[in-house]
Scaffold this motif. Structure first.
Motif: not given
Length: 74
Positions: A7-18, A31-39
Motif C-alpha cells: 500500500g502507500p509507503i509510510a514516511d519514517d526516519k531512515p537508516v542509510k544502507v548501501t 515499474t512496480y513503483a509506477e504502478i503503485l503510484g497510479r493505484e
C-alpha cells in the motif's frame, strides 16, 4: 487489474544502507513503483523505499521467522 501487495509507503526516519542491485531488479522495482503510484493516486515512490516496504512485509508474514523469533526470546 491485480491488486498490489504494498500500500502507500509510510514516511519514517531512515537508516542509510548501501547495496548494489542487478539492473533487471531495479527496472522491475521502477515499474512496480509506477504502478503503485497510479493505484494510490500519488507519485511513484523511489525504488529504495519500495525495498524497505517489501522487506517489512516479507518479515511480517514469514511464519518461520516469527516462530524462530519467539523461540529465541524465551
Amino acid at each position: 487489474m491485480a491488486k498490489l501487495r504494498l500500500g502507500p509507503i509510510a514516511d519514517d526516519k531512515p537508516v542509510k544502507v548501501t547495496l548494489e542491485l542487478p539492473a533487471a531488479l531495479h527496472r522491475d522495482l521502477t515499474t512496480y513503483a509506477e504502478i503503485l503510484g497510479r493505484e494510490s493516486g500519488q507519485g511513484p515512490p523511489e525504488p529504495p523505499r519500495l525495498i524497505v516496504a517489501m522487506l517489512e512485509r516479507f518479515i511480517a508474514t514469514d511464519r518461520g521467522f516469527a516462530s524462530a523469533r519467539r523461540s529465541a526470546s524465551r
